[in-house]
Motif scaffolding. Structure first.
Motif: not given
Length: 100
Positions: A74-80
């Motif tokens: 889920l973190s992919l692409g979120s920069k989180a």
């Protein structure tokens, strides 16, 4: 370590990294390395990453370590980035993009 609920996870992260409540309400906590959204259960992960995408600057999602395999995709692409209850970095946050 046993699974922490939302309030226990917040208390643990506050103690570990010296965070404080976010006055703006965009995140749950803020500290010197950015904003933190807390996701205490696997059901909270999707909403936490959706919420964290709207925050400027460095962003983190605090999770129970057992939820890492559900949180990482889920973190992919979120920069989180992802941190655990002890403030240990499980995934680094990416450098935030400048808004044009």
């Amino acid at each position: 370590m046993s699974r922490l609920n939302h309030d226990e996870l917040i208390a643990s992260v506050v103690a570990a990294v010296g965070a404080s409540a976010d006055a703006s309400g965009a995140a749950d906590l803020v500290f010197d390395k950015g904003s933190i959204v807390v996701a205490a259960s696997a059901d909270d992960l999707k909403g936490a990453f959706k919420r964290v995408k709207k925050i400027d600057g460095y962003r983190w999602v605090a999770i129970n370590r057992a939820d890492l395999f559900g949180a990482n995709p889920l973190s992919l692409g979120s920069k989180a980035g992802i941190i655990d209850a002890h403030g240990e970095i499980l995934k680094n946050a990416d450098i935030p993009r400048r808004k044009v």
